[in-house]
Design a protein around this motif. Structure first.
Motif, PDB file in Angstrom:
ATOM      1  N   LEU A  82       0.797  -0.780  -0.104  1.00 30.66           N
ATOM      2  CA  LEU A  82      -0.055  -0.080  -0.224  1.00 30.66           C
ATOM      3  C   LEU A  82       0.534   1.100   0.044  1.00 30.66           C
ATOM      4  O   LEU A  82       0.852   2.372  -0.638  1.00 30.66           O
ATOM      5  CB  LEU A  82      -0.960   0.217   1.544  1.00 30.66           C
ATOM      6  CG  LEU A  82      -1.849   1.077   1.330  1.00 30.66           C
ATOM      7  CD1 LEU A  82      -2.638   1.503   0.353  1.00 30.66           C
ATOM      8  CD2 LEU A  82      -2.652   0.723   2.519  1.00 30.66           C
ATOM      9  N   THR A  83       1.838   1.109   0.385  1.00 29.80           N
ATOM     10  CA  THR A  83       2.558   2.314   0.570  1.00 29.80           C
ATOM     11  C   THR A  83       3.202   2.523  -0.069  1.00 29.80           C
ATOM     12  O   THR A  83       3.521   3.827  -1.138  1.00 29.80           O
ATOM     13  CB  THR A  83       4.373   1.959   1.770  1.00 29.80           C
ATOM     14  OG1 THR A  83       3.512   2.126   3.361  1.00 29.80           O
ATOM     15  CG2 THR A  83       5.147   3.037   1.620  1.00 29.80           C
ATOM     16  N   ARG A  84       3.803   1.380  -1.224  1.00 30.77           N
ATOM     17  CA  ARG A  84       3.938   1.437  -2.645  1.00 30.77           C
ATOM     18  C   ARG A  84       3.340   2.082  -3.720  1.00 30.77           C
ATOM     19  O   ARG A  84       3.816   2.757  -4.493  1.00 30.77           O
ATOM     20  CB  ARG A  84       5.032   0.244  -2.824  1.00 30.77           C
ATOM     21  CG  ARG A  84       6.077   0.687  -4.386  1.00 30.77           C
ATOM     22  CD  ARG A  84       4.806   0.082  -5.375  1.00 30.77           C
ATOM     23  NE  ARG A  84       4.621  -1.292  -5.533  1.00 30.77           N
ATOM     24  CZ  ARG A  84       5.071  -1.867  -5.592  1.00 30.77           C
ATOM     25  NH1 ARG A  84       6.397  -1.537  -6.165  1.00 30.77           N
ATOM     26  NH2 ARG A  84       4.438  -3.357  -6.134  1.00 30.77           N
ATOM     27  N   PHE A  91       4.035  10.445  -7.324  1.00 32.68           N
ATOM     28  CA  PHE A  91       4.526  10.539  -8.505  1.00 32.68           C
ATOM     29  C   PHE A  91       3.629  10.756  -9.490  1.00 32.68           C
ATOM     30  O   PHE A  91       4.195  11.846  -9.803  1.00 32.68           O
ATOM     31  CB  PHE A  91       5.037   9.460  -8.415  1.00 32.68           C
ATOM     32  CG  PHE A  91       6.204   9.303  -9.704  1.00 32.68           C
ATOM     33  CD1 PHE A  91       7.494  10.532  -9.452  1.00 32.68           C
ATOM     34  CD2 PHE A  91       5.807   8.757 -11.012  1.00 32.68           C
ATOM     35  CE1 PHE A  91       8.623   9.870 -10.544  1.00 32.68           C
ATOM     36  CE2 PHE A  91       6.644   9.221 -12.008  1.00 32.68           C
ATOM     37  CZ  PHE A  91       7.993   9.555 -11.481  1.00 32.68           C
ATOM     38  N   TYR A  92       2.555  10.404  -9.922  1.00 36.99           N
ATOM     39  CA  TYR A  92       1.957  11.115 -10.667  1.00 36.99           C
ATOM     40  C   TYR A  92       0.915  11.532 -10.770  1.00 36.99           C
ATOM     41  O   TYR A  92       0.503  12.048 -12.003  1.00 36.99           O
ATOM     42  CB  TYR A  92       0.951   9.301 -11.231  1.00 36.99           C
ATOM     43  CG  TYR A  92       2.008   8.074 -11.658  1.00 36.99           C
ATOM     44  CD1 TYR A  92       3.249   8.326 -12.879  1.00 36.99           C
ATOM     45  CD2 TYR A  92       1.870   7.027 -11.184  1.00 36.99           C
ATOM     46  CE1 TYR A  92       3.296   7.355 -13.521  1.00 36.99           C
ATOM     47  CE2 TYR A  92       2.331   5.451 -11.387  1.00 36.99           C
ATOM     48  CZ  TYR A  92       3.544   6.038 -12.015  1.00 36.99           C
ATOM     49  OH  TYR A  92       3.855   5.062 -13.167  1.00 36.99           O
ATOM     50  N   THR A  93       0.874  12.567  -9.061  1.00 39.77           N
ATOM     51  CA  THR A  93      -0.478  13.623  -9.461  1.00 39.77           C
ATOM     52  C   THR A  93       0.711  14.173  -8.627  1.00 39.77           C
ATOM     53  O   THR A  93      -0.055  15.958  -8.410  1.00 39.77           O
ATOM     54  CB  THR A  93      -1.957  13.400  -8.760  1.00 39.77           C
ATOM     55  OG1 THR A  93      -1.114  12.067  -7.585  1.00 39.77           O
ATOM     56  CG2 THR A  93      -2.282  12.014  -9.001  1.00 39.77           C
ATOM     57  N   SER A  94       1.471  14.463  -8.019  1.00 40.65           N
ATOM     58  CA  SER A  94       1.908  15.471  -6.794  1.00 40.65           C
ATOM     59  C   SER A  94       1.263  15.293  -5.428  1.00 40.65           C
ATOM     60  O   SER A  94       1.263  16.719  -4.996  1.00 40.65           O
ATOM     61  CB  SER A  94       1.958  16.774  -7.667  1.00 40.65           C
ATOM     62  OG  SER A  94       1.257  17.605  -7.636  1.00 40.65           O
ATOM     63  N   THR A  95      -0.088  14.567  -5.054  1.00 38.22           N
ATOM     64  CA  THR A  95      -0.512  15.343  -3.996  1.00 38.22           C
ATOM     65  C   THR A  95       0.138  14.829  -2.594  1.00 38.22           C
ATOM     66  O   THR A  95       1.213  13.491  -3.160  1.00 38.22           O
ATOM     67  CB  THR A  95      -1.444  14.265  -3.894  1.00 38.22           C
ATOM     68  OG1 THR A  95      -1.822  13.183  -4.330  1.00 38.22           O
ATOM     69  CG2 THR A  95      -3.142  14.985  -4.568  1.00 38.22           C
ATOM     70  N   ALA A  96       0.547  15.447  -1.741  1.00 40.53           N
ATOM     71  CA  ALA A  96       0.885  15.699  -0.716  1.00 40.53           C
ATOM     72  C   ALA A  96       0.224  14.587   0.190  1.00 40.53           C
ATOM     73  O   ALA A  96      -0.692  14.195  -0.154  1.00 40.53           O
ATOM     74  CB  ALA A  96       1.371  16.748   0.699  1.00 40.53           C
ATOM     75  N   TYR A  97       1.259  13.838   0.943  1.00 38.45           N
ATOM     76  CA  TYR A  97       0.753  13.066   2.128  1.00 38.45           C
ATOM     77  C   TYR A  97      -1.074  13.375   2.757  1.00 38.45           C
ATOM     78  O   TYR A  97      -1.804  12.750   2.190  1.00 38.45           O
ATOM     79  CB  TYR A  97       2.016  12.614   3.006  1.00 38.45           C
ATOM     80  CG  TYR A  97       0.771  11.254   4.049  1.00 38.45           C
ATOM     81  CD1 TYR A  97       0.642  10.030   3.896  1.00 38.45           C
ATOM     82  CD2 TYR A  97       0.405  12.094   5.867  1.00 38.45           C
ATOM     83  CE1 TYR A  97       0.329   9.994   4.956  1.00 38.45           C
ATOM     84  CE2 TYR A  97      -0.048  11.563   6.709  1.00 38.45           C
ATOM     85  CZ  TYR A  97       0.063  10.196   6.406  1.00 38.45           C
ATOM     86  OH  TYR A  97      -0.695   9.949   7.030  1.00 38.45           O
ATOM     87  N   GLU A 157      -1.167   5.930   8.340  1.00 39.17           N
ATOM     88  CA  GLU A 157      -0.849   6.773   9.518  1.00 39.17           C
ATOM     89  C   GLU A 157       0.513   6.908   8.932  1.00 39.17           C
ATOM     90  O   GLU A 157       1.278   5.783   8.087  1.00 39.17           O
ATOM     91  CB  GLU A 157      -0.614   5.451  11.050  1.00 39.17           C
ATOM     92  CG  GLU A 157      -2.225   5.464  11.579  1.00 39.17           C
ATOM     93  CD  GLU A 157      -1.711   4.913  12.600  1.00 39.17           C
ATOM     94  OE1 GLU A 157      -0.295   4.277  13.365  1.00 39.17           O
ATOM     95  OE2 GLU A 157      -2.511   4.290  13.219  1.00 39.17           O
ATOM     96  N   PHE A 158       0.867   8.062   8.959  1.00 38.84           N
ATOM     97  CA  PHE A 158       2.381   8.620   8.792  1.00 38.84           C
ATOM     98  C   PHE A 158       3.262   8.125   9.029  1.00 38.84           C
ATOM     99  O   PHE A 158       4.617   7.405   8.140  1.00 38.84           O
ATOM    100  CB  PHE A 158       2.520   9.746   8.926  1.00 38.84           C
ATOM    101  CG  PHE A 158       3.363  10.759   7.891  1.00 38.84           C
ATOM    102  CD1 PHE A 158       3.766  11.236   7.063  1.00 38.84           C
ATOM    103  CD2 PHE A 158       5.056  10.571   9.294  1.00 38.84           C
ATOM    104  CE1 PHE A 158       4.951  11.811   6.673  1.00 38.84           C
ATOM    105  CE2 PHE A 158       6.049  11.706   8.162  1.00 38.84           C
ATOM    106  CZ  PHE A 158       5.330  11.707   7.700  1.00 38.84           C
ATOM    107  N   ARG A 159       3.512   7.307  10.635  1.00 42.38           N
ATOM    108  CA  ARG A 159       3.932   6.510  11.515  1.00 42.38           C
ATOM    109  C   ARG A 159       4.452   5.415  10.194  1.00 42.38           C
ATOM    110  O   ARG A 159       5.974   4.472  10.162  1.00 42.38           O
ATOM    111  CB  ARG A 159       4.230   6.323  12.860  1.00 42.38           C
ATOM    112  CG  ARG A 159       5.104   5.383  13.174  1.00 42.38           C
ATOM    113  CD  ARG A 159       4.291   5.691  14.217  1.00 42.38           C
ATOM    114  NE  ARG A 159       2.744   4.811  14.852  1.00 42.38           N
ATOM    115  CZ  ARG A 159       2.629   3.159  14.286  1.00 42.38           C
ATOM    116  NH1 ARG A 159       4.164   2.451  14.577  1.00 42.38           N
ATOM    117  NH2 ARG A 159       1.809   2.640  14.303  1.00 42.38           N
ATOM    118  N   VAL A 160       3.630   4.782  10.398  1.00 41.25           N
ATOM    119  CA  VAL A 160       3.856   2.904   9.582  1.00 41.25           C
ATOM    120  C   VAL A 160       4.625   3.385   8.293  1.00 41.25           C
ATOM    121  O   VAL A 160       5.058   2.813   7.492  1.00 41.25           O
ATOM    122  CB  VAL A 160       2.891   2.178   9.198  1.00 41.25           C
ATOM    123  CG1 VAL A 160       2.504   1.080   8.469  1.00 41.25           C
ATOM    124  CG2 VAL A 160       1.693   2.164  10.644  1.00 41.25           C
TER     125      VAL A 160
END
Length: 222
Positions: A82-84, A91-97, A157-160
């Motif tokens: 999922l992270t990948r 990468f394809y859209t430039s949306t931040a986390y 989660e950002f930590r994960v």
């Protein structure tokens, strides 16, 4: 233990940069107040702010990107997969986390030609960002389509995510530090700038409020 120390070292660096930013704003306020006669003295007269450390943006090379994209991840490691995928969508859209985790169907719209676009306001500066979805991004939306979920992609989660990004770096054999935001710089350089997209258009796609910010991305690619 090393991961723990590395995390807090990064937090310390972030804190120091943040403190300098606030001091710079305070210095500007004090200077204006002194010139306007609202303050009897210029409180920063004998204090000079440290030079701001410039961190040039980093972008993946095309070879490194392909290593991540084509990495075979065991089915049992669903969190890593999922992270990948989230990183590839970034990468394809430039949306931040934050946008990747919160965008919903309401952020999708079709133009007169039937092409699907992603439109959202950036959390950082409230600027409107618009990007036409590439076939790879469309395939990612289809892969994770779930009518019972509010967001267009599964949140993580950002930590994960941060921990999994380190694993992706090791498994892909990439030497540079792989963090999620690298995808945004890679989008600007590999997906758009090197493909001949005008920098003014890239600026709107990224949701920048100043084209000079966008021009920084030109430094990461010949």
């Amino acid at each position: 233990i090393l991961d723990f120390m590395f995390f807090y070292f990064n937090q310390l660096c972030l804190t120091l940069d943040t403190v300098r930013t606030y001091l710079a704003r305070l210095e500007t306020t004090c200077r204006i107040a002194f010139k306007a006669g609202d303050s009897e003295r210029y409180h920063f007269m004998h204090f000079k702010l440290p030079q701001k450390k410039e961190n040039p943006p980093k972008a993946l090379t095309r070879e490194d990107f392909l290593k991540i994209r084509d990495l075979e991840i065991p089915e049992r490691r669903k969190s890593l997969a999922l992270t990948r995928d989230l990183f590839l969508f970034f990468f394809y859209t430039s949306t931040a986390y934050t946008e990747t985790n919160t965008n919903t169907e309401e952020n999708l719209f079709r133009d007169e030609e039937g092409s699907l676009w992603l439109k959202y306001h950036r959390k950082k500066n409230k600027m409107l960002a618009r990007v036409k979805l590439l076939p790879e991004a469309l395939a990612m939306l289809e892969k994770y389509k779930d009518t019972t979920r509010h967001t267009i992609l599964p949140p993580q989660e950002f930590r994960v995510l941060r921990g999994n990004m380190k694993s992706l770096r090791v498994l892909s054999g990439i030497s540079m530090d792989l963090v999620y935001h690298v995808g945004r710089h890679s989008f600007a350089s590999l997906v758009t700038l090197e493909e001949g997209v005008p920098i003014e258009t890239i600026s709107r796609m990224l949701g920048h409020n100043n084209i000079q910010t966008t021009q920084i991305y030109a430094r990461v690619t010949p």
